[in-house]
Structure formats: structure tokens, C-alpha cells
Design an enzyme around this catalytic site. Structure first.
Site, PDB file in Angstrom:
ATOM      1  CG  HIS A 257      -2.032   0.963   1.159  1.00 53.57           C
ATOM      2  ND1 HIS A 257      -1.837   2.318   1.222  1.00 53.57           N
ATOM      3  CD2 HIS A 257      -3.377   0.768   1.013  1.00 53.57           C
ATOM      4  CE1 HIS A 257      -3.031   2.921   1.114  1.00 53.57           C
ATOM      5  NE2 HIS A 257      -3.963   2.008   0.991  1.00 53.57           N
ATOM      6  NE  ARG A 273      -2.817   7.334  -2.074  1.00 54.03           N
ATOM      7  CZ  ARG A 273      -2.960   6.164  -2.655  1.00 54.03           C
ATOM      8  NH1 ARG A 273      -2.793   6.048  -3.958  1.00 54.03           N
ATOM      9  NH2 ARG A 273      -3.255   5.098  -1.958  1.00 54.03           N
TER      10      ARG A 273
END
Lengths: 668, 270
Positions: A257, A273
């Protein structure tokens, strides 16, 4: 000898296991769920960002369908996924999210009218439709064409697990907590349950069941730096592997990740994000658009993680006393959004870093996050090689993620797989020929064998230290089987892991307690973990191409001609130090979406010889059927509906895709 | 009942405000020697008696009690029992009494504590051994008693259909109460729970408040009265509210309990 009998034995009390249990119980079968910890503490709770389902409620999700979710998922998988399974999944995901909405999950809802959002670093005003008001909201996530990720603030997994666990309690399903399956009972053809150790008393029991389901989650703790909870040690996979009959699929496909806080490795959600957060380097420069002009920060996780490491290698990492990292900047989202929609992120930054993400950038670096591989199963969830053994969720490889999973597809998978596999397990138990007729002698043998393994550890003269071996394994995996892989490193890792495995057979304990004994637990688990680690490292060494999260610097191209196949690992004999690998080819001629460029990441790859022909066929069919309903086109390309349990067939209603008003019975 | 039992608990420990780490810009500072005293007792082991055991270790940068306790177990004492799962402050496994106050160990940085640290298991819950207690068993029992799951209008759902609407603010309010991680801190800090083993605790009352708020749940106040309208329920609370002070998720426990009591009193008078 204490034997517990049940119809269905579920190993693992997270989202997948609970949903399997609820499904089987609803069909009238007795279910027992085994869990290392109270089920609400399972790692499912850590999923922050959301669950993908193509509801198309928000304006940025308008026009979304199962078709687009399908394509995003297959591209995300770098064509490693089983496309029929992906179809089953995308059609069931809206049903799963709606079922959970009815069961009590407090999903975040759409509010009509204008709102400000951050897209590509800019503040943009978008207007939600009146007719969407009060329906489930979706947010943006990596690798998706539409805003598709349903969420509960940033505690999605927590809220889902609360509701699922509550419903399991309401269904009176017993969960045996603080117990651990340590071996499957089987005769080489049929699985009959498991030998289970009580972690409080140390007692061994046999659980005999018609169907046994592994839903034990991932294997992140094979690595030193991981976002995974400490219970995610890949033991479920090891249990299957140790039968010598069941196989593990694609274990080399390990996801890293992009945004784990540095250095603790605790996850901050992709929602950061998705909601507009940016990645920045030592100079404060937003670097992702330089590498990925199209998807930028929201390319798939494998691509973003590689780009981050690449940027650090170029000397652009920021430094602190622990080493190098990059920055995640969510300050532009504003205090209200952060404290409301990204509250867990705020808490994590506050408590573990002493950083206020409203004002400060967050130090991040990629960390191990997800195990795409797992117990190989059919689309029904059953092992093709060991009858009566099922698997679901992260522990399974049925295989919908291929070589890279999209954010938001994991919690979605847990529930969808739980629904589907739960039905198939109920079908299995319904059939008279699947009644269990097992000699107690066999159960006895397994119990004795497991007891003697524990006796050897406790009373034996071993000299090796269990936690030291575990630490060395984690270091090897992190250093040599990580984001960038090379033959040389992988070879060294395989050698090193084999040595550790041999040494693990000579572990001695300092603490000789037969009851609760954390050192004993580490000892028998590390013996199992090393086998799973070897499946990953050996698979990665053998696969001489790059696909999804598996990136070989010495073989940087995806090679469909030679490697459009699934790795199957099995452990033939207890004395082996390496898994046996076999490969099963994916059939391009039956693919709805033939291999191509993903839309992000590397553009060059080697085609499979069948690809051009299939691509032309698909194109011709689409041309010939232009104007036909999308469902008809899909069915002509790759029919899959018969793979779904009847209960979960049927279309999904959307604001822009109303369903005819026929009652449920008429469809089924 | 006097409230001395509760007053002994909240010793001010500034868990919330991390201070600067001792090493900055590559300049090494002297690392602190920590002395961690653990209340040890293994009820499974014959002859085991409760005792304090002290471990010395050197503090590391960014060290949490998760890191410290694991280091002790790996290097000093393989038999030490404790529970961690997520180690990120979200699963509720690791609640323990740290310097007299129940809180989550995994997100407690040693730099925010003095060099002498005292750890004890949560009181009230069944002790498994050392710092490990059986919160899961108690929570399941509480949930069964309160029927802590959403009671649906019609369990036969047509999953193909668009979901029922809910006001966005109401959804947020329900989530606010749904954030409970069942860590047990509220019950461990509770004066009533010390006297009444069957008290449902703030965790239980908060659960009921959560379902009461949820229009998808068919139960009425009378139904809720049946499960919490007595001294083991909302009338057992003495409003000492240590639960509110120690809740690691900052749930609005005091207002929820007061609100539920008002609602239940109204019903009780009828």
C-alpha cells in the site's frame, strides 16, 4: 478425546467468515465460527476507506455500471484475475452493500446540492442530484473510472464488521473465541474439520464438520513492515497447504500500500488520495503526475507504490531519523473534511506521529498490505482438490484480484464471497452424499499427531529461538521479496527461508507452560508461516515476468505469451523444504476483456498468441450487437450467470437504470 | 455508595499530547531507561499468585507500549500475556490500566509517560492471565441480553432494489455512536460496575442509544425499557461519568446516558 460436531466449521471471524456463517445458518445448517480474537477485533475492522459497488448515486459516479467495475477490476489485476469470478463479484457487490444498508451499517449518504471537493489539487464545486439525496454516497479511489467506493466516514470496515457481527449474534451463531485451528482433518480426498487449540487452556479438540471454510484473512505478518494486524499470519493458507492436497494460488502476488505512516507501517486510507490528497517529495514537489499523467496519485496501488520507491531511489525522499519517506499532503482538504471524513487518519497521525494532518504533511512509505493469493478454489469457494474444504475472502484465491487488488475491492470481496460461498456451502451440506462418515480413528490420529508436535516443542531439546526465526523471516521477506524483485535476491531469500524452515524444526522453548503460552504459539505458527513465505518467494523467483504487484527488475515486462497463468503451490511432504509449483493457464479465448494496456503503468508487454484473435472477435461481436442492451452484449461475450447462486442473480437497480416492477419471485 | 472507587482511577496522564522525541536532526540524546511494572497472575497455573514484576528496558524513538511489551516478551520473559491485534488504535483489544487509568496500550507512546510505568489488566472482566482479559466473552453476553443487533422490519430483502433513503445527518449521528470499539475501558472505570456484576455499562447503553436512533430498527422505547429499564441498565448509572473521561474514541457517553435515562424515566412513570 473431545469431539465437537457441526455442519459447517468456519475458521475466522472477520467479515468473510461471519457472512459465510450467516448464509449457511439461514439455510438451516448448524454453524460454529472459530476466531483467534473476539470477532469485532478482526482485521476487517481496519479497512478504512470503503467498499466498491457500482451504485452510481453520486454525480461523479453517474453512468457507472457493473461493466465498468468489471473492466477496472480486470485491468487492476493486470489480467491475472478469473474474469468469470470478477463478473460474479461486480454483479453481487451492489446487492451486498444494500443488504448491509438494511442490516444496519450507517453508510455515509448523498446530500443534494452543491459541495466543494478537491480534484487534481483544485477546488471544484459539484452538484449532487435531488433524486440521489439520502442514498449511499461514493468516493473516488485508485484505479477506478467512476466514483464507486461506498463508505462510512473513514471507519468503513469497522462499521461493516460491527453490523455483521451483530447479525451473527442475532442469528445465534456460536463464535468460539480465542481458539486456533492448527490442522485440518482429512483423508487425502475429503476434509472433515479441524484440530483446534484453546489458546487459554492449551487443550486440543477435534471439530468435525461436513464443510470447513477457511476465512482467516491475509499473511501480512510474513513481512517486517506491514499494515496488517498481528493476527494476519497466513495460518489459514498454511493449514490448507499442510494437507498436501489443497493448493495455494498466486502467492507471489503481494500488494504494497502506498500510504503507510513511516516507520510504524500503520495504514492511512486511500481515501486520503481519493478525496484529493497529494503525494510530495523532499522538495515539496508533487511528483506523481510526472510518472502517471493520466491517473496521477490515483493509479492502482502497485503502480503508485513502485513510483514512490523509484522516486526515493532517485534521491528525492525526505529523511528522518528512521530513514527515507515521502509526504502525503491532505492539508488542502481542510479541517472540517479531515476531522469528519478522515477522522481515523487524524487520530492515527495524532497518536502515533504527533502530527496534525490539518496543518502538517504525513510521512508515508509503501508497506505490505494485501495477499492477493490464497487457498485456490472454484467459483463456488470449494477447493478443486480437497472436497469439503472451502475458502473465502483474503485467505482465498477464487480469483478476483489477479496480481493486484483495487482499493475498495477487499471488503467488498469479503461480503460478496461470504454471500456466494455461504450459499454453496449450504448446497453442499444439503446433499445426502456429503454426510460425514468419518472413522473416529482418523480423528484420533490427527489429534495425536498434533499433540505430539506440541509435546516436542514444549518438552523437546530444541535449541532454536522461535521469535528470532520469525524476525529473520520477516527481514528476509521485506528486504528481498518486496516491491522491486530480482532473481538474485529471490534466490537468496528462498535459500535463507529454507534454512530457517529446517531450523524451525529444532525450536526449543524457554516457557514450558502447556496452557496459555505465547512463545509456544509463535513456535508452531512460525513453522507454518515459513512454508507460506516459501510459496511467495519461490513463486516470485519462478515467475520471470512482471505483472501487477509482482515486479521483476530483471524481467520488467508482462509476458502473456509465457506467464498468463496462475501459480499453484502445494506441499507434498512434511520433510520437503520447498513447495511444488504447478501452473494453470488462463484461457484468453474465453475472456470478455482480452489483455491490453491497463491505462496506467508500463505500456509494453508481450502478447499471448491468442490475444489478437480474441480481441478482434470481441470487437466484431460488439459491432454486430451495437444498439443492443449492455446485458445482452455481455452475455454473448462471456456468460456467467449460471455460476451465481439463484438468490443472487438478477440486475441491480440504479437511479438511471430503473428495474421493471416484477416481484422478486418472478425473477428467481 | 461513595465515589472513592472511581476517584482513584483518573490520574492525569497526558496521553493526548505527544512531546518532542529525544533525538532530532541526528543529534543523539541519552535514551531513557524505562522501568515497566506489570501486575502478573495466571489463574490457569496452579500456585500462581498475583504479584508485580518489573522489567527494565531502554526506550526507543517512537516507542509505544505495543513495541515495549513485545520487546519484553521476546527478550526477557516469554510467558508474559497481553493482547494486541490492530496495534493502530482501532480494534479495542489492548485496553489495560496504564498508570492507574484504563486506555489503549497500542497508541500510548512511552515518551508521554514518566520512566516508571505501571501496567495492570482491566478490572471487572474475567482475567485470562497477566494483562489479558476476556472482554469478548462479556461483550457477547451483553449484546445477547440487550439484543444488540438491528431488528429489521422485513428480513426478506429484494437486494436488486435501490436502498432505502436516510437523512445524511442522521447517518452521521448513528455512525458517531457506532464508533465504539468495545475495548472495555468504560466498564473498567465504572463505579456501578464495581457493585453490580450485571450492569450493562456505558458500552451497553450506548449500543441501545445507537439502535434507538436508527429508523431501520423496529423496536420502540417500551422494548428498550424492557432491557435497560432497571438498575442493571440505565438506572444503575450514578453519573460519575469516568466512562466519558476514559473513552478512547471520545464517544458522547455522558449525553447519551442522560438522554436515555430521561426517555426511560418518562416511560417508567406511565
Amino acid at each position: 478425546m473431545k469431539i465437537v460436531y457441526t455442519d459447517v466449521l468456519v475458521i475466522g471471524g472477520g467479515l468473510a467468515g461471519l457472512r459465510v456463517g450467516i448464509g449457511a445458518k439461514r439455510r438451516g445448517h448448524d454453524v460454529i465460527i472459530l476466531s483467534l480474537v473476539p470477532p469485532k477485533r478482526s482485521h476487517s475492522a481496519a479497512a478504512q476507506g470503503g467498499m466498491q459497488a457500482s451504485l452510481a448515486n453520486v454525480i461523479k459516479g453517474q453512468g457507472d455500471t457493473e461493466d465498468i467495475h468489471f473492466e477496472d477490476t480486470v485491468r487492476g489485476s493486470d489480467w491475472g484475475a478469473d474474469q468469470e469470478v470478477v463478473r460474479m463479484f461486480v454483479n453481487t457487490a451492489p446487492k451486498a452493500v444494500r443488504e448491509l444498508a438494511a442490516w444496519g451499517v450507517p453508510w455515509s449518504r448523498v446530500r443534494k446540492g452543491d459541495r466543494d471537493v478537491i480534484i487534481n489539487g483544485q477546488k471544484v464545486t459539484i452538484t449532487e442530484r435531488d433524486e440521489a439525496h439520502g442514498l449511499l454516497a461514493q468516493r473516488d479511489f485508485g484505479g477506478t473510472k467512476k466514483w464507486r467506493t461506498c463508505y462510512v466516514s473513514d471507519g468503513t470496515g469497522h462499521a461493516m464488521l460491527q453490523t455483521m457481527s451483530d447479525q451473527a449474534i442475532g442469528s445465534a451463531i456460536p463464535v468460539h473465541e480465542r481458539v486456533e485451528a492448527i490442522a485440518l482433518i482429512h483423508d487425502g480426498a475429503r476434509c472433515y474439520g479441524a484440530i483446534v487449540r484453546n489458546l487459554i487452556t492449551g487443550e486440543l479438540l477435534a471439530y468435525v464438520a461436513k464443510a470447513t471454510a477457511i476465512a482467516s484473512g491475509g499473511a501480512g505478518r510474513l513481512y517486517r513492515v506491514t499494515t496488517n494486524a498481528v493476527i494476519c499470519e497466513g495460518i489459514g493458507g498454511a493449514l490448507a497447504l499442510e494437507t498436501g492436497v489443497a493448493t495455494l494460488g498466486n502467492m507471489e502476488a503481494v500488494q504494497f500500500h502506498p500510504t503507510a505512516i513511516f516507520p510504524a507501517g500503520i495504514l492511512v486510507t486511500e481515501g486520503c488520495r481519493g478525496d484529493g490528497g497529494l503525494l510530495k517529495d523532499v522538495d515539496g514537489h508533487r511528483f506523481m503526475p510526472d510518472y502517471e499523467p493520466e491517473k496521477k496519485e490515483l493509479a492502482s496501488r502497485d503502480v503508485v507504490s513502485r513510483r514512490m520507491e523509484e522516486h526515493i531511489l532517485k534521491g528525492k525522499g525526505a529523511k528522518n531519523r528512521f530513514g527515507q519517506h515521502l509526504w502525503l499532503d491532505i492539508t488542502l482538504l481542510g479541517e472540517k473534511h479531515i476531522k469528519h471524513n478522515l477522522r481515523e487518519v487524524w487520530e492515527i497521525c495524532h497518536y502515533f506521529l504527533g502530527v496534525d494532518p490539518v496543518k502538517d504533511w504525513i510521512p508515508v512509505r509503501p508497506a505490505q498490505h494485501y495477499t492477493m493469493g490464497g487457498v485456490r478454489t472454484r467459483p463456488t469457494g470449494e477447493s478443486p482438490t480437497l472436497k469439503g474444504l472451502f475458502a473465502a475472502g483474503e485467505a482465498a484465491c477464487w480469483d478476483m484480484h489477479g496480481f493486484n487488488r483495487l482499493g475498495g475491492n477487499s471488503v467488498a470481496e469479503t461480503v460478496v464471497a461470504g454471500m456466494i460461498v455461504g450459499e454453496y456451502i449450504a448446497d453442499f451440506c444439503d446433499r445426502a452424499e456429503n454426510e460425514v462418515a468419518i472413522p473416529t480413528a482418523l480423528v484420533h490420529d490427527f489429534l495425536r499427531r498434533e499433540q505430539s508436535k506440541i509435546d516436542v516443542l514444549v518438552d523437546g531439546r530444541g535449541t532454536e529461538d522461535a521469535s528470532a526465526i520469525k524476525g529473520q523471516m520477516q527481514d528476509l521477506m521485506t528486504a528481498r521479496v518486496g516491491i522491486f524483485r530480482r532473481g538474485e535476491d529471490l534466490g537468496a531469500a528462498v535459500d535463507g527461508l529454507q534454512q530457517l524452515l529446517v531450523r524451525s524444526r529444532n525450536i526449543g522453548l524457554k516457557c514450558k507452560a502447556r496452557g496459555a503460552n505465547p512463545e509456544l504459539v509463535t513456535a508452531y505458527r512460525v513453522q507454518k508461516m515459513l512454508k507460506v513465505a516459501l510459496c511467495i518467494a519461490h513463486g516470485a523467483l519462478t515467475r520471470t515476468e512482471s505483472r501487477g504487484a509482482h515486479f521483476r527488475q530483471d524481467y520488467p515486462r508482462r509476458n502473456d505469451a509465457e506467464w498468463l497463468k496462475r501459480t499453484l503451490a502445494s506441499w507434498k511432504s512434511e520433510t520437503d523444504t520447498l513447495p511444488s509449483l504447478a501452473f494453470e493457464a488462463l484461457d484468453v479465448r474465453r475472456m470478455e476483456l482480452p489483455p491490453g494496456w491497463r491505462g496506467y503503468g508500463a505500456k509494453d508487454y508481450i502478447d499471448h498468441p491468442d490475444t489478437p484473435k480474441r480481441a478482434a472477435e470481441v470487437e466484431a461481436l460488439k459491432q454486430a450487437m451495437s444498439g443492443a442492451a449492455r446485458f445482452a452484449v455481455q452475455e454473448a461475450l462471456m456468460p456467467y450467470a449460471s455460476l451465481l447462486p439463484e438468490r443472487y442473480r438478477g440486475r441491480n437497480e440504479r437511479i438511471d437504470e430503473p428495474l421493471a416492477t416484477e416481484p422478486l419471485e418472478a425473477v428467481q | 455508595m461513595n465515589d472513592t472507587a472511581v476517584k482513584t482511577i483518573p490520574v492525569a496522564v497526558p496521553v493526548a499530547v505527544p512531546v518532542a522525541a529525544p533525538v532530532r536532526n541526528g543529534v543523539a540524546a541519552v535514551r531513557r531507561k524505562l522501568s515497566i511494572s506489570v501486575l502478573r497472575y495466571n489463574p490457569q497455573e496452579r500456585g500462581s499468585v498475583p504479584r508485580m514484576q518489573t522489567y527494565a528496558l531502554e526506550e526507543a524513538d517512537g516507542m509505544t507500549l505495543f513495541i515495549a511489551l513485545n520487546e519484553i516478551r521476546e527478550k526477557q520473559d516469554a510467558s508474559l500475556q497481553f493482547d494486541f491485534v490492530c496495534r493502530a488504535g482501532i480494534c479495542g483489544s489492548c485496553a489495560m490500566v496504564i498508570n492507574g487509568r484504563p486506555t489503549l496500550a497500542c497508541r500510548t507512546l512511552t515518551q508521554n509517560l514518566g520512566p516508571q510505568i505501571t501496567l495492570a489488566p482491566l478490572p471487572f472482566f474475567e482475567l485470562i492471565g497477566d494483562l489479558s482479559v476476556n472482554t469478548g466473552k462479556w461483550m457477547r453476553g451483553m449484546s445477547e441480553r440487550l439484543e444488540g443487533w438491528l431488528h429489521m422490519k422485513d428480513p426478506n430483502l429484494d437486494l436488486r432494489r435501490i436502498e432505502e433513503r436516510m437523512d445524511p445527518d442522521l447517518a452521521d449521528k448513528i455512525y458517531e455512536l457506532d464508533r465504539c470499539i468495545e475495548c472495555g475501558c468504560c466498564v473498567a472505570a465504572c463505579g456501578t460496575a464495581r457493585m453490580r456484576q450485571d450492569f450493562v455499562g456505558a458500552v451497553g447503553l450506548n449500543r441501545v442509544a445507537r439502535f434507538r436512533l436508527d429508523p431501520r430498527d423496529t423496536r420502540t422505547d417500551a422494548d428498550f425499557y424492557d432491557v435497560i429499564g432497571d438498575d442493571d441498565g440505565v438506572f444503575g448509572c450514578m453519573s460519575l461519568l469516568a466512562c466519558h473521561d476514559v473513552c478512547p474514541k471520545n464517544l458522547p457517553l455522558s449525553t447519551q446516558i442522560a438522554f436515555m435515562r430521561r426517555k426511560m424515566v418518562t416511560l417508567g412513570w406511565k
